[in-house]
Design a protein around this motif. Structure first.
Motif, short mmCIF file in Angstrom:
data_model
loop_
_atom_site.label_atom_id
_atom_site.label_comp_id
_atom_site.label_asym_id
_atom_site.label_seq_id
_atom_site.Cartn_x
_atom_site.Cartn_y
_atom_site.Cartn_z
N MET A 220 1.04 -1.48 -0.55
CA MET A 220 -0.17 -0.08 -0.27
C MET A 220 0.90 1.53 0.16
O MET A 220 0.31 2.56 -0.26
CB MET A 220 -0.60 0.33 1.13
N THR B 220 0.38 2.90 -3.73
CA THR B 220 -1.36 3.62 -3.36
C THR B 220 -1.07 4.90 -2.79
O THR B 220 -1.77 5.81 -3.01
CB THR B 220 -2.17 2.60 -3.14
N GLY C 145 -14.09 -2.45 2.07
CA GLY C 145 -12.84 -2.95 2.22
C GLY C 145 -13.09 -4.86 2.46
O GLY C 145 -13.07 -5.19 3.26
N GLN C 146 -12.03 -5.11 0.71
CA GLN C 146 -12.43 -6.57 1.25
C GLN C 146 -10.66 -7.30 0.28
O GLN C 146 -10.94 -7.67 -0.22
CB GLN C 146 -13.02 -7.07 0.21
N THR C 147 -9.47 -6.42 0.55
CA THR C 147 -8.25 -6.40 0.17
C THR C 147 -7.92 -8.03 1.11
O THR C 147 -8.45 -7.85 2.00
CB THR C 147 -7.41 -5.45 0.15
N GLU D 184 -4.81 -7.60 2.48
CA GLU D 184 -5.19 -7.79 3.93
C GLU D 184 -5.66 -7.65 4.91
O GLU D 184 -6.72 -6.51 5.15
CB GLU D 184 -4.27 -6.39 3.66
N GLN E 81 -6.45 3.54 5.75
CA GLN E 81 -6.77 2.79 4.50
C GLN E 81 -8.12 1.18 5.03
O GLN E 81 -8.31 1.87 6.37
CB GLN E 81 -5.78 1.64 4.08
#
Length: 667
Positions: free
Chosen positions: A1, A4, A212-214, A216, A262
Motif C-alpha cells: 500500500m 497507492t 474493504g475486502q483486500t 490484507e 486505508q
C-alpha cells in the motif's frame, strides 16, 4: 500500500499548503546552486539560503534563473524541468523543489512534450489539458477560476446543504461545510477532501461505505467442519477466531506511527453454499485542511457484521474490521461530535463467525487538537508531519535504483508555518520515527541531502518528524521508500560455456539476465577487452533492455573479457560490473612470470598486489617481496604492482615455455 497511499497524497498535496500543481512531467536541467554542503559523516546538508539560488521561475514562465530569490532556492509555485525528464515544483515555502512526475519523451518549460497517454489529463497553469485520442498532442479542455491540480479544477467552495455522494479526490480552494441534517456519503468507500477549512456541523455526517475486502487483514474462510464460521477481518486490531476456534481472524496491518489510513480487512465466509457471508471492512476517509477541521457531527468508516448462516446447521460469517479515518490540519482540529471506525460483529450460525478488529483514527495537527467528543477505533494523535515527501534523486518508490549515484536528495512540503524544523534519518526499518537521540536536525527548511553510504542493498526508508514552536518533537512520521540494487547482470555464454577452457571459435555469443524486474532497467553498457577489472561507464557501448544477448564475430585469439553494467530508469549504473572471460582460439601454451617488488629505497615490499592485465590474474607478494605466476598463456601482458596508493607497471612478452623476470619498483 505504500505506493497507492503516496500516489494519492501526491495527487492531493502539490497544492495542499499553497503549491501550484502540475500533473505534467519533465526533463532537463538543474539550474542554480543551492549551496548544499555534504557533512563528513554522510548525513545531512544545510543549504545557505542567504544568497538565493536555484531555478526559480514562476508558473507563468515555466522556469528561469532563480538567482534573485532571497530566503529560498525557488519561487513558491514555480516549476521547471529537472534531471532525467523529471518535473519539479517549488514548495509553498520556497525552500525546496519537489519531484512531480517523469516525462516519457521530453520536457520544455516544465511541461511534457512529445507523445502522451491518450485521454489523460494534466494541468498547465490554470488550464486543464487532455491528451488527444491518438496520443500526439495536449489540448485545453477547461480553465480554472481557482487552481488546477491533478488534471482537475478546484471548486471555489463546497457548501453541502443536501445529502449527496462523493468519491475519490475532491479539491476546494475555499471551505467545505457539511450542514446539519445532511449526510455526505462515499459509495466507493474511498474519499479524500482537501480544503482551506472543513466543518461538519452538529447533526451532519460524512460516511465511507464499507468496501474493504483486500487480502490484507482478511479473515480466514470456514475451515474444518462445515459447522464452523469465518474469521473476523483485521486492521488496527486482529480479527477474532470463529466460535469453534478453527477459522482465524485477519492480522494487524498498517502503523500507529505514520499518517496512512486505508480500508479495513474483510471477514471470512462460512461454508460456501449454506454458511454466512463475511462482512466488508470499513472504507477510508481523509480530510486535509490548510486551516482548521471542526467535527461537531459524525464521521464514520465502520465495518459490517458477518452474515447469518443461510442454514442453522452451518457457520456464520466473520465481521469486517473498521476502516481508516485521517483528520490532518495545518492549524487546529476540534472534535465535539463523534469519529468512528469500529468493527463489524460476528455473524450468527451453528458456530458464529469471528468479530472484526477496530480500524484506525488519526488526528494530526500543526496547532491545537481538542477532542471532547467520542473517538471509536484505534486512535493516533500527534503533530502533523510533512504530508508529501519526494526524492529528486530516487523519485519512484516502486522502482529499484542502482547504487552508483552521487547523493540522495529529499524534499517535502511544510506541514505548518510555525515549525522550528525536523528530525530525519534513513534506516532499514519501515517504521522508525526520528527523535533527537536517533535523528539529525534540519533547521527551517524542507530539503536535505544524504551520501550514498546512507543506504544499502534492498529496502531503505527515509523518516521525518516535525518540531513545533514549543520544541515538541512529533511522534508521527512521514516515510519515503528507497530500494537499492548493488548486483550487476549475470552473464553466460553458449559458445564458450567455460571461462577457463580454450575454444577454437572466434565468434563468442553472450547472454545476460538482470537481478531485478526489467521495469527497473533501461539497458546495459558493455566493454569487450583483454583486462580483468574494467567497469563500463556511460561512454561505453549501450544495449537497450529488450536485447539481452551479444555476438562478437572474428575476435582475435587470446584471453578476452566481456564487462557489463546495468542502467536504471534514472540513468544510474551499478558500481560493480559483471565480468565474463572467454579464451579464444587453440591453447597457445604458457610460460612463467616471476619477480620482486621493492620500494624507492630498494627495500623489499611484502603484501603488494600483483595484477596481470588488471585483475585477469592476481596474487600478492610474499615476505621477501617475491611473486611467481606459474602458468600464463603465451602473449604480451601488462604486469602491475600496487600497494596503498603507489603503482608500478611493466610490459612483458611470453613465448612458449618462457620464464620472464619482472622486477618492479614502487615510487
Amino acid at each position: 500500500m505504500i505506493s497507492t497511499q503516496r500516489a494519492l497524497r501526491y495527487s492531493l498535496i502539490a497544492s495542499l499548503f499553497g503549491l501550484v500543481s502540475l500533473s505534467a512531467c519533465s526533463n532537463g536541467r538543474n539550474d542554480g546552486d543551492s549551496g548544499i554542503v555534504i557533512l563528513p559523516d554522510g548525513e545531512v546538508i544545510h543549504p545557505d539560503f542567504s544568497t538565493g539560488g536555484g531555478d526559480g521561475g514562476t508558473q507563468g514562465d515555466g522556469g528561469g534563473d532563480g538567482g534573485e530569490v532571497q530566503g529560498g532556492p525557488c519561487t513558491p509555485g514555480g516549476y521547471r524541468c529537472g534531471v532525467s525528464n523529471a518535473v519539479e515544483i517549488c514548495n509553498s515555502s520556497g525552500t525546496a523543489w519537489l519531484y512531480s512526475a517523469t516525462c516519457s519523451v521530453s520536457c520544455s518549460g516544465g511541461l511534457c512534450t512529445g507523445a502522451c497517454p491518450p485521454t489523460t489529463r494534466r494541468c498547465n497553469m490554470n488550464h486543464v489539458e487532455e491528451c488527444s485520442a491518438d496520443g500526439t498532442a495536449w489540448k485545453s479542455v477547461d480553465t480554472c477560476a481557482t487552481y488546477c491540480e491533478s488534471g482537475q479544477c478546484a471548486l471555489p467552495g463546497l457548501d453541502i446543504t443536501a445529502s449527496k455522494n462523493l468519491d475519490g479526490l475532491v479539491l476546494v480552494s475555499g471551505d467545505i461545510v457539511v450542514r446539519s441534517g445532511v449526510t455526505l456519503t462515499s459509495p466507493a468507500g474511498d474519499l479524500t477532501l482537501k480544503a482551506k477549512n472543513i466543518t461538519v456541523e452538529n447533526g451532519a455526517s460524512i460516511a465511507a461505505n464499507p468496501t474493504g475486502q483486500t487480502p490484507e487483514g482478511g479473515g480466514a474462510n470456514q475451515s474444518g467442519s462445515y459447522r464452523n464460521g469465518g474469521g473476523g477481518g483485521g486492521y488496527a486490531q486482529s480479527g477474532a477466531y470463529d466460535s469453534s476456534g478453527y477459522s482465524p481472524g485477519g492480522g494487524v496491518f498498517g502503523s500507529t506511527t505514520d499518517m496512512e489510513v486505508q480500508p479495513g480487512g474483510k471477514g471470512g465466509d462460512g461454508e460456501p453454499n449454506y454458511g454466512g457471508f463475511g462482512g466488508k471492512g470499513g472504507g477510508a476517509l481523509r480530510l486535509y485542511a490548510d486551516g482548521n477541521i471542526t467535527i461537531d457531527g459524525q464521521v464514520t468508516a465502520n465495518g459490517v457484521s458477518g452474515g447469518m448462516a443461510r442454514n442453522s446447521s452451518y457457520g456464520g460469517g466473520g465481521g469486517g474490521s473498521g476502516g481508516g479515518i485521517l483528520l490532518a490540519a495545518a492549524a487546529d482540529i476540534k472534535v465535539s461530535g463523534s469519529v468512528s471506525a469500529t468493527l463489524g460483529g460476528a455473524g450468527p450460525g451453528y458456530n458464529s463467525g469471528g468479530k472484526g478488529g477496530d480500524g484506525r483514527v488519526k488526528i494530526l495537527a500543526g496547532g491545537v487538537r481538542t477532542v471532547t467528543g467520542t473517538i471509536s477505533g484505534t486512535r493516533t494523535d500527534g503533530l502533523l508531519p510533512p504530508v508529501l515527501i519526494t526524492s529528486n534523486s530516487h523519485p519512484d518508490a516502486n522502482l529499484t535504483y542502482n547504487d552508483d549515484f552521487p547523493n540522495i536528495m529529499m524534499s517535502w512540503t511544510r506541514p505548518f508555518a510555525s515549525r522550528q524544523g525536523y528530525y530525519q534519518l534513513i534506516s532499514k526499518a519501515r517504521s522508525q520515527p526520528p527523535t533527537p537521540a536517533t535523528g539529525s536536525f534540519v533547521n527551517m527548511m524542507e530539503s536535505s541531502l544524504f551520501m550514498p553510504a546512507s543506504v544499502t542493498a534492498g529496502d531503505n526508508y527515509f523518516h521525518i518528524t516535525p518540531v513545533d514552536s514549543m520544541s515538541n518533537v512529533g511522534t508521527i512520521e512521514s516515510v519515503f521508500h528507497i530500494r537499492i540494487n548493488t548486483t550487476p547482470p549475470s552473464v553466460t555464454s553458449m559458445s564458450h560455456p567455460s571461462p577457463t577452457a580454450w575454444v577454437d571459435n572466434a565468434n563468442p555469443f553472450f547472454m545476460w539476465t538482470f537481478p531485478v524486474d526489467e521495469k527497473n532497467v533501461k539497458g546495459v553498457f558493455y566493454v569487450f577487452d583483454n583486462f580483468g577489472d574494467t567497469v563500463p561507464n556511460t561512454r561505453s557501448t549501450f544495449i537497450p533492455v529488450a536485447q539481452k544477448q551479444l555476438l562478437r564475430s572474428g575476435v582475435p585469439a587470446g584471453v578476452w573479457v566481456l564487462h557489463v553494467v546495468a542502467k536504471d530508469p534514472r540513468d544510474y549504473l551499478t558500481k560493480q560490473a559483471a565480468h565474463y572471460r572467454v579464451n579464444i582460439g587453440k591453447d597457445p601454451g604458457s610460460g612463467v612470470v616471476l619477480g620482486q617488488v621493492v620500494d624507492g629505497m630498494g627495500q623489499k615490499v611484502a603484501g603488494a598486489t600483483i595484477d596481470i592485465n588488471r585483475g585477469l590474474y592476481s596474487q600478492g607478494t610474499n615476505m621477501t617481496g617475491n611473486f611467481n605466476f606459474a602458468s600464463i598463456p603465451v602473449g604480451t601482458w601488462e604486469v602491475r604492482a600496487t600497494k596503498d596508493t603507489k603503482v608500478a607497471t611493466q610490459m612483458v612478452t611470453l613465448s612458449l615455455g618462457d620464464s620472464k623476470t619482472v622486477n618492479l619498483a614502487l615510487p
